[in-house]
Motif scaffolding. Structure first.
Motif, PDB file in Angstrom:
ATOM      1  N   GLN A   1      -1.390   5.187   6.901  1.00  0.00           N
ATOM      2  CA  GLN A   1      -2.017   5.808   5.740  1.00  0.00           C
ATOM      3  C   GLN A   1      -2.515   7.189   6.127  1.00  0.00           C
ATOM      4  O   GLN A   1      -3.180   7.361   7.141  1.00  0.00           O
ATOM      5  CB  GLN A   1      -3.200   4.946   5.266  1.00  0.00           C
TER       6      GLN A   1
ATOM      7  N   SER B   1      -4.918  10.076   5.587  1.00  0.00           N
ATOM      8  CA  SER B   1      -6.210  10.291   4.959  1.00  0.00           C
ATOM      9  C   SER B   1      -6.287  11.745   4.509  1.00  0.00           C
ATOM     10  O   SER B   1      -6.058  12.666   5.284  1.00  0.00           O
ATOM     11  CB  SER B   1      -7.346   9.953   5.927  1.00  0.00           C
TER      12      SER B   1
ATOM     13  N   ARG C   1       4.532  -0.958   9.153  1.00  0.00           N
ATOM     14  CA  ARG C   1       3.967  -0.314   7.963  1.00  0.00           C
ATOM     15  C   ARG C   1       3.766   1.172   8.228  1.00  0.00           C
ATOM     16  O   ARG C   1       3.584   1.609   9.363  1.00  0.00           O
ATOM     17  CB  ARG C   1       2.665  -0.977   7.564  1.00  0.00           C
ATOM     18  N   ARG C   2       3.776   1.902   7.173  1.00  0.00           N
ATOM     19  CA  ARG C   2       3.552   3.347   7.271  1.00  0.00           C
ATOM     20  C   ARG C   2       2.074   3.604   7.475  1.00  0.00           C
ATOM     21  O   ARG C   2       1.239   2.985   6.807  1.00  0.00           O
ATOM     22  CB  ARG C   2       4.011   4.043   6.009  1.00  0.00           C
TER      23      ARG C   2
END
Length: 126
Positions: free
Chosen positions: A120, A122, A117-118
């Motif tokens: 996230q 912030s 998954r990439r």
């Protein structure tokens, strides 16, 4: 021949480890497959039976032809080329099925674990 043995050991160890993790999490060995293709290739009755039959035929053939050259050198001389061709076909078919059936287990496990998954990003307020 040694590479084939190592491939089967390596592939089985990975797939069995993933299945063990699934069983520990309350899944069944074949129930962990989510995609229709994965269910067909890994959990489907036809593919399980076909792979088992091909593997059994391959290992039996490889073991049974070992003494042939010494037991009957004349027939071995006449039939060695077709016998070796059959051996090659059976071995490649077994290896192909091993990889084709192992891939969905690994792929679906990696997807379920969100391994790729990439991250996230912030966005902070400055």
């Amino acid at each position: 021949p040694n590479q084939v043995t190592l491939l089967f050991i390596f592939c089985c160890a990975i797939v069995d480890s993933i299945r063990y993790a699934a069983i520990t999490a309350g899944e069944t060995a074949f129930g962990m497959m989510r995609s229709p293709l994965g269910r067909f290739l890994v959990a489907g009755r036809f593919m399980r039976g076909f792979y088992g039959a091909v593997k059994a035929a391959t290992f039996a053939w490889v073991l049974l032809i070992q003494p042939w050259p010494r037991l009957d050198p004349a027939s071995w001389a006449a039939w060695s080329s077709p016998a070796q061709a059959l051996t090659t076909v059976l071995v490649y078919l077994s290896v192909t099925l091993c990889l084709v059936r192992g891939y969905p287990v690994v792929a679906e496990f990696l997807i379920a674990q969100k391994v790729f998954r990439r991250p996230q990003l912030s966005v902070g307020r400055s």
